[in-house]
Design a protein around this motif. Structure first.
Motif, PDB file in Angstrom:
ATOM      1  N   GLU A  24       0.667  17.747 118.190  1.00  0.00           N
ATOM      2  CA  GLU A  24       1.889  16.987 117.947  1.00  0.00           C
ATOM      3  C   GLU A  24       1.678  15.470 118.054  1.00  0.00           C
ATOM      4  O   GLU A  24       2.133  14.735 117.180  1.00  0.00           O
ATOM      5  CB  GLU A  24       2.994  17.446 118.896  1.00  0.00           C
ATOM      6  CG  GLU A  24       4.363  16.978 118.480  1.00  0.00           C
ATOM      7  CD  GLU A  24       5.464  17.646 119.290  1.00  0.00           C
ATOM      8  OE1 GLU A  24       6.513  17.025 119.423  1.00  0.00           O
ATOM      9  OE2 GLU A  24       5.257  18.772 119.780  1.00  0.00           O
ATOM     10  N   ASN A  27      -0.148  14.400 114.943  1.00  0.00           N
ATOM     11  CA  ASN A  27       0.748  14.477 113.793  1.00  0.00           C
ATOM     12  C   ASN A  27       1.734  13.311 113.791  1.00  0.00           C
ATOM     13  O   ASN A  27       1.994  12.711 112.744  1.00  0.00           O
ATOM     14  CB  ASN A  27       1.496  15.806 113.801  1.00  0.00           C
ATOM     15  CG  ASN A  27       2.296  16.015 112.550  1.00  0.00           C
ATOM     16  OD1 ASN A  27       1.802  15.793 111.453  1.00  0.00           O
ATOM     17  ND2 ASN A  27       3.542  16.436 112.707  1.00  0.00           N
ATOM     18  N   ASP A  28       2.273  12.980 114.953  1.00  0.00           N
ATOM     19  CA  ASP A  28       3.204  11.847 115.044  1.00  0.00           C
ATOM     20  C   ASP A  28       2.521  10.552 114.633  1.00  0.00           C
ATOM     21  O   ASP A  28       3.097   9.728 113.917  1.00  0.00           O
ATOM     22  CB  ASP A  28       3.757  11.719 116.463  1.00  0.00           C
ATOM     23  CG  ASP A  28       4.685  12.872 116.834  1.00  0.00           C
ATOM     24  OD1 ASP A  28       5.183  13.556 115.912  1.00  0.00           O
ATOM     25  OD2 ASP A  28       4.895  13.082 118.043  1.00  0.00           O
ATOM     26  N   LEU A  30      -0.114  10.256 112.637  1.00  0.00           N
ATOM     27  CA  LEU A  30      -0.386  10.325 111.204  1.00  0.00           C
ATOM     28  C   LEU A  30       0.866  10.015 110.389  1.00  0.00           C
ATOM     29  O   LEU A  30       0.815   9.239 109.427  1.00  0.00           O
ATOM     30  CB  LEU A  30      -0.918  11.714 110.849  1.00  0.00           C
ATOM     31  CG  LEU A  30      -1.254  11.954 109.385  1.00  0.00           C
ATOM     32  CD1 LEU A  30      -2.396  11.056 108.951  1.00  0.00           C
ATOM     33  CD2 LEU A  30      -1.599  13.404 109.155  1.00  0.00           C
ATOM     34  N   VAL A  31       1.994  10.578 110.775  1.00  0.00           N
ATOM     35  CA  VAL A  31       3.251  10.326 110.061  1.00  0.00           C
ATOM     36  C   VAL A  31       3.643   8.855 110.180  1.00  0.00           C
ATOM     37  O   VAL A  31       4.063   8.237 109.198  1.00  0.00           O
ATOM     38  CB  VAL A  31       4.370  11.259 110.585  1.00  0.00           C
ATOM     39  CG1 VAL A  31       5.730  10.829 110.051  1.00  0.00           C
ATOM     40  CG2 VAL A  31       4.073  12.695 110.208  1.00  0.00           C
TER      41      VAL A  31
END
Length: 76
Positions: A24, A27-28, A30-31
């Protein structure tokens, strides 16, 4: 014999139960990076130019697909 088991849990709980890593934070990050790059690119391009670029890719892809199908039919 057939056995069905239903388990209700959150994705984080399932990852922890299966011993998978928590991605997570990655992913955060990367976003957030993608949003930052998109914002930088959006300010550099006018919306009309952006739509022209996207549309041209769509038309090129359609044309390439049509040629691919025509060559497949010709060979068959």
């Amino acid at each position: 014999m057939k056995v069905n088991i239903e388990i209700e849990c959150e994705p984080a709980e399932a990852r922890a139960f299966l011993g998978l890593p928590n991605v997570e934070p990655l992913n955060d990050h990367l976003v957030a990076e993608m949003q930052k790059r998109m914002d930088a690119n959006m300010s550099a391009m006018q919306p009309e130019e952006l739509m022209k670029t996207w549309t041209s890719f769509g038309l090129q892809a359609q044309d390439q697909f049509r040629r691919l199908m025509e060559s497949a039919v010709a060979k068959g």
